[in-house]
Scaffold this motif. Structure first.
Motif, PDB file in Angstrom:
ATOM      1  N   ALA A  67       0.850  -1.189   0.000  1.00  0.00           N
ATOM      2  CA  ALA A  67       0.000   0.000   0.000  1.00  0.00           C
ATOM      3  C   ALA A  67       0.884   1.236   0.000  1.00  0.00           C
ATOM      4  O   ALA A  67       2.068   1.181   0.344  1.00  0.00           O
ATOM      5  CB  ALA A  67      -0.911   0.013   1.227  1.00  0.00           C
ATOM      6  N   ARG A 102      -4.217  -0.211  -2.958  1.00  0.00           N
ATOM      7  CA  ARG A 102      -4.579   0.232  -1.610  1.00  0.00           C
ATOM      8  C   ARG A 102      -3.833   1.499  -1.218  1.00  0.00           C
ATOM      9  O   ARG A 102      -2.611   1.600  -1.420  1.00  0.00           O
ATOM     10  CB  ARG A 102      -4.271  -0.856  -0.577  1.00  0.00           C
ATOM     11  CG  ARG A 102      -5.144  -2.066  -0.696  1.00  0.00           C
ATOM     12  CD  ARG A 102      -4.868  -3.089   0.398  1.00  0.00           C
ATOM     13  NE  ARG A 102      -3.625  -3.811   0.182  1.00  0.00           N
ATOM     14  CZ  ARG A 102      -3.358  -5.014   0.688  1.00  0.00           C
ATOM     15  NH1 ARG A 102      -4.259  -5.611   1.452  1.00  0.00           N
ATOM     16  NH2 ARG A 102      -2.219  -5.615   0.449  1.00  0.00           N
ATOM     17  N   ARG A 159      -9.301   0.379  -3.025  1.00  0.00           N
ATOM     18  CA  ARG A 159      -9.451   0.242  -1.581  1.00  0.00           C
ATOM     19  C   ARG A 159      -8.785   1.413  -0.861  1.00  0.00           C
ATOM     20  O   ARG A 159      -7.557   1.563  -0.892  1.00  0.00           O
ATOM     21  CB  ARG A 159      -8.860  -1.091  -1.113  1.00  0.00           C
ATOM     22  CG  ARG A 159      -9.664  -2.297  -1.584  1.00  0.00           C
ATOM     23  CD  ARG A 159      -9.043  -3.597  -1.138  1.00  0.00           C
ATOM     24  NE  ARG A 159      -7.836  -3.927  -1.896  1.00  0.00           N
ATOM     25  CZ  ARG A 159      -7.086  -5.010  -1.701  1.00  0.00           C
ATOM     26  NH1 ARG A 159      -7.432  -5.862  -0.746  1.00  0.00           N
ATOM     27  NH2 ARG A 159      -6.015  -5.240  -2.430  1.00  0.00           N
ATOM     28  N   CYS A 161      -8.095   2.631   2.716  1.00  0.00           N
ATOM     29  CA  CYS A 161      -8.004   1.908   3.993  1.00  0.00           C
ATOM     30  C   CYS A 161      -7.907   2.918   5.133  1.00  0.00           C
ATOM     31  O   CYS A 161      -6.851   3.514   5.358  1.00  0.00           O
ATOM     32  CB  CYS A 161      -6.778   1.002   3.979  1.00  0.00           C
ATOM     33  SG  CYS A 161      -6.632  -0.029   2.489  1.00  0.00           S
ATOM     34  N   TYR A 215      -9.319  -4.164   4.996  1.00  0.00           N
ATOM     35  CA  TYR A 215      -8.589  -4.198   3.723  1.00  0.00           C
ATOM     36  C   TYR A 215      -7.074  -4.291   3.899  1.00  0.00           C
ATOM     37  O   TYR A 215      -6.360  -4.630   2.952  1.00  0.00           O
ATOM     38  CB  TYR A 215      -8.899  -2.934   2.922  1.00  0.00           C
ATOM     39  CG  TYR A 215     -10.304  -2.851   2.343  1.00  0.00           C
ATOM     40  CD1 TYR A 215     -11.176  -3.939   2.382  1.00  0.00           C
ATOM     41  CD2 TYR A 215     -10.757  -1.680   1.747  1.00  0.00           C
ATOM     42  CE1 TYR A 215     -12.449  -3.860   1.847  1.00  0.00           C
ATOM     43  CE2 TYR A 215     -12.024  -1.586   1.205  1.00  0.00           C
ATOM     44  CZ  TYR A 215     -12.872  -2.669   1.252  1.00  0.00           C
ATOM     45  OH  TYR A 215     -14.133  -2.575   0.717  1.00  0.00           O
ATOM     46  N   HIS A 216      -6.565  -3.943   5.067  1.00  0.00           N
ATOM     47  CA  HIS A 216      -5.121  -3.880   5.302  1.00  0.00           C
ATOM     48  C   HIS A 216      -4.957  -3.855   6.813  1.00  0.00           C
ATOM     49  O   HIS A 216      -5.865  -3.427   7.532  1.00  0.00           O
ATOM     50  CB  HIS A 216      -4.540  -2.607   4.672  1.00  0.00           C
ATOM     51  CG  HIS A 216      -3.048  -2.583   4.542  1.00  0.00           C
ATOM     52  ND1 HIS A 216      -2.243  -1.849   5.380  1.00  0.00           N
ATOM     53  CD2 HIS A 216      -2.211  -3.168   3.654  1.00  0.00           C
ATOM     54  CE1 HIS A 216      -0.979  -1.977   5.008  1.00  0.00           C
ATOM     55  NE2 HIS A 216      -0.930  -2.790   3.961  1.00  0.00           N
TER      56      HIS A 216
END
Length: 317
Positions: A67, A102, A159, A161, A215-216
């Motif tokens: 990310a 992300r 996404r 996050c 998501y993370h």
């Protein structure tokens, strides 16, 4: 690993250290509350050659990018809000150019009408607190995040996050769901248990409520000084340098919650279907960065080994 965890190293040395630690993914900080010591955001945006060289250096060390991180307060009513917004938008653009899906952010925190500073409302009384909250959500945060979702989708970033944090509009599970329900499933969670711990929540319970909205994940620990919280509560305003006097501090993994807790953390994430990155974020003011990251990697390897199973449920029906 969040790259700022080894922020004292240059890019090449950081990548080499990450590879030697046996890490598979790294999360690059791009600005705002980070000095972004390991990438130049404007250079990467303006030069295709710079982007190709950047990705090649990461790949040459056997690493992938989990990310990009643009954590800050883009909803600040002052000038810094516009600066943080610009960095967040640039990070979304760069993520798209690098084919990274992300981006880790925080929700931001506005002020009230006419305020020059953000205002974190944590009580329902006096009655004007509710009026400020409605303004923050309906007039500022939700419109801003609707635009960020559109921008992220234009750049191919699927996404966003959001990390729960005190002093932010989204700091717990209910405030996350309020934002998610207003702006859609592009917004999910960067799940960091350390903030939930000092605010008094149970991260393991939160995992099960959030489920596939995670998501993370950040791996960061918090130690609670119960002697001090008995006197001051967990509402802590002492500077981080006052480590001994504070009611809580961020610490190396295993020094706040024990290894059994971290094994449960990994196991609960598996239960809700999360089988992805645990991004180590070292913010221990006492332990050296290199030592702290190594201890965190060692602990998580043991925890992840225990969380993996090859057991197949028998057919009982």
């Amino acid at each position: 690993m969040v790259t700022d965890s080894l922020g004292h190293l240059n890019q090449d040395d950081m990548l080499r250290a990450a590879a030697e630690l046996g890490l598979s993914h790294i999360e690059f900080c791009c600005g705002n509350w980070s000095s972004a010591p390991h990438l130049n955001l404007s250079e990467l945006l303006s030069s295709g050659d710079a982007r190709r060289n950047f990705l090649a250096r990461v790949k040459d060390h056997g690493l992938s990018i989990s990310a990009l991180n643009a954590s800050g307060n883009p909803l600040h009513p002052g000038a810094s809000g516009k600066e943080h917004e610009a960095c967040a938008d640039a990070t979304l653009e760069l993520a798209g150019l690098l084919n990274i899906d992300r981006v880790v952010m925080m929700s931001g925190l506005p002020g009230g009408p006419g305020d020059q500073w953000p205002n974190w409302i944590t009580l329902a009384w006096p009655p004007f607190c509710g009026e400020i909250l409605e303004y923050q959500w309906n007039e500022v945060a939700i419109p801003w995040w609707k635009e960020r979702v559109k921008l992220a989708n234009r750049h191919g970033v699927g996404r966003l996050c959001i990390e729960f944090h005190g002093g932010q509009l989204v700091y717990n599970v209910p405030t996350f769901w309020r934002l998610r329900e207003a702006v859609g499933k592009t917004v999910g969670v960067n799940f960091d248990p350390s903030h939930l711990i000092w605010m008094g929540a149970d991260p393991l319970a939160c995992i099960h409520d959030l489920g596939d909205a995670i998501y993370h994940v950040h791996a960061k620990d918090t130690w609670i000084n119960h002697r001090q919280t008995a006197l001051t509560t967990r509402l802590e305003t002492l500077h981080g340098s006052k480590n001994r006097e504070r009611s809580w501090n961020y610490v190396t993994l295993g020094y706040g919650q024990d290894e059994l807790w971290w094994k449960q953390f990994c196991y609960h994430l598996r239960q809700v279907g999360y089988d992805d990155v645990l991004s180590i974020e070292h913010e221990d003011a006492i332990m050296a960065r290199d030592e702290g990251v190594l201890k965190s990697v060692t602990l998580l390897k043991r925890c992840l080994a225990d969380a993996v199973s090859d057991y197949t449920l028998p057919d009982i029906g």
